[in-house]
Design an enzyme around this catalytic site. Structure first.
Site, mmCIF file in Angstrom:
data_model
loop_
_atom_site.group_PDB
_atom_site.id
_atom_site.type_symbol
_atom_site.label_atom_id
_atom_site.label_comp_id
_atom_site.label_asym_id
_atom_site.label_seq_id
_atom_site.Cartn_x
_atom_site.Cartn_y
_atom_site.Cartn_z
ATOM 1 N N ASP A 81 0.847 -1.189 0.000
ATOM 2 C CA ASP A 81 0.000 0.000 0.000
ATOM 3 C C ASP A 81 0.891 1.249 0.000
ATOM 4 O OD1 ASP A 81 -2.439 1.390 0.229
ATOM 5 O OD2 ASP A 81 -2.382 1.368 2.425
ATOM 6 N N GLY A 209 -9.485 5.179 2.124
ATOM 7 C CA GLY A 209 -10.232 5.870 3.175
ATOM 8 C C GLY A 209 -11.602 5.272 3.399
HETATM 9 P P1 13P Z 1 -8.683 4.560 6.382
HETATM 10 O O1 13P Z 1 -7.599 4.532 7.401
HETATM 11 O O2 13P Z 1 -9.374 5.882 6.318
HETATM 12 O O3 13P Z 1 -9.638 3.433 6.528
HETATM 13 O O4 13P Z 1 -7.975 4.410 4.962
HETATM 14 C C1 13P Z 1 -7.180 3.279 4.715
HETATM 15 C C2 13P Z 1 -6.483 3.392 3.421
HETATM 16 O O5 13P Z 1 -6.972 3.995 2.493
HETATM 17 C C3 13P Z 1 -5.181 2.715 3.295
HETATM 18 O O6 13P Z 1 -4.555 3.009 2.103
#
Ligand code: 13P
Length: 278
Positions: A81, A209
C-alpha cells in the site's frame, strides 16, 4: 491461495462486489484478517503500507504475509500500500507480493505517469499487478497514512482515461471525496465524478479511506466501478476501544491480550468483508 491483484479484482467485477483491503503491520492483524475471510469464505486483500516501515520492516512482515496467504483456502492478494520509491516496490516484488501500489500522487501528472509506466513494466514481468493513484486523497483525523497530504484534489476523469491507457496499470485509486482517517464532517462522495472515471478507464477502481464512509455511499461506489476498498483506521479504533474496555475488567498476560485483540480485529474485518461482498 495466493492470487494477483488483477485476479482478485476480476472476481469482484464478475460478482459486482468490492474486495476489502486491510492494512496489517503485525502477526495478530494478519491472522485475524485471514481468519475473518476464511470464516466467510470470501476473498481478501492484506496490505502493508510503506509508511509503516518504522513499526516493522517489510522484509520481516512481508514473507510472513506471503506464507500465510499461500496457506489460505480463499483467494488472497498480498499487496503493498502506498509504495513511494521504486526501490521499495522492487523489494516487495522480490518478497513475492502479488500487488503493489505506486503512489505518485504528490508528483506532477507527467512524473506520476512516467514512474507508473516503469513500475508496470517491472511488476508485470514479475507476474504481479499494479495500482496507481491519480488525484490526491486528503488526511482526516487519526490518519495512519504517513504519506497522505492534506490536499484533496479530485481525480480528473479525462486524465484518468489517458493515464490508464498510457501506463497499462491494473487498478486505479481515485480521489472522489474520501479521506484517510476519520471524517471531520459528513463525507461528500462525488459519485458523478466516479461514474465518469469508470466510463473513461474501464478498469477496477480503488477507494482509499474506507473507514467511516456511510453504507449507502459504499454501495453507490461499488455500482460505479469501485472493486477494492481500503480500510485501516476503523479497525484500529475498534480494537483500541475494545481493548480499553477489556482492560477495565482484566489484567491478562500480554499473550492473552494479543489473542483478545485478534478477536476484535476479526470481528470488525468480518463486518466489512461481509458488507462489501454481499
Ligand atoms: P482509512 O484509514 O481511512 O480506513 O484508509 C485506509 C487506506 O486507504 C489505506 O490506504
Amino acid at each position: 491461495m495466493l492470487v494477483t491483484l488483477k485476479e482478485i479484482l476480476e472476481i469482484a467485477e464478475k460478482k459486482k462486489i468490492a474486495i476489502g483491503s486491510f492494512n496489517a503491520s503485525g502477526l495478530e492483524a494478519i491472522e485475524a484478517e485471514l481468519a475473518a475471510a476464511e470464516e466467510l469464505q470470501l476473498p481478501i486483500i492484506i496490505q502493508f503500507a510503506q509508511c509503516h516501515e518504522p513499526w516493522v520492516p517489510l522484509d520481516t512482515i512481508g514473507p510472513i504475509m506471503v506464507h500465510m496467504a499461500k496457506r489460505a483456502s480463499i483467494p488472497v492478494c498480498v499487496h503493498l500500500d502506498h509504495g513511494e520509491t521504486l526501490e521499495y516496490l522492487a523489494k516487495a516484488l522480490e518478497i513475492g507480493f502479488t500487488g503493489i501500489m505506486y503512489d505518485g500522487s504528490v508528483l506532477s501528472y507527467e512524473e506520476n505517469l512516467a514512474n507508473t509506466a516503469k513500475v508496470c513494466e517491472v511488476a508485470h514481468a514479475c507476474g504481479a499487478s499494479v495500482e496507481a493513484e491519480l488525484g490526491s486523497i486528503a488526511a482526516g483525523e487519526k490518519s495512519h497514512e504517513g504519506s497522505a497530504s492534506d490536499i484533496e484534489a479530485y481525480t480528473d476523469p479525462e486524465l484518468a482515461g489517458k493515464f490508464v491507457k498510457e501506463t497499462g496499470v491494473d487498478a486505479l485509486a481515485v480521489s472522489v471525496g474520501t479521506v484517510h482517517g476519520l471524517y471531520k464532517g459528513k463525507p461528500n462522495i462525488r459519485t458523478d465524478i466516479l461514474e465518469k472515471i469508470d466510463q473513461n478507464t474501464q478498469i477496477p477502481l480503488v477507494l482509499h479511506g474506507g473507514s467511516g464512509v456511510p453504507e449507502q455511499d459504499i454501495l453507490n461506489c461499488i455500482e460505479r466501478g469501485i472493486a477494492k476498498i481500503n480500510v485501516n483506521t476503523e479497525i484500529s479504533a475498534y480494537t483500541v476501544e475494545s481493548t480499553a474496555e477489556y482492560l477495565k475488567k482484566e489484567q491478562p498476560h500480554f499473550s492473552v491480550l494479543s489473542l483478545k485483540q485478534e478477536e476484535y480485529v476479526k470481528e470488525i474485518v468480518k463486518k466489512y468483508i461481509a458488507f462489501f461482498g454481499r
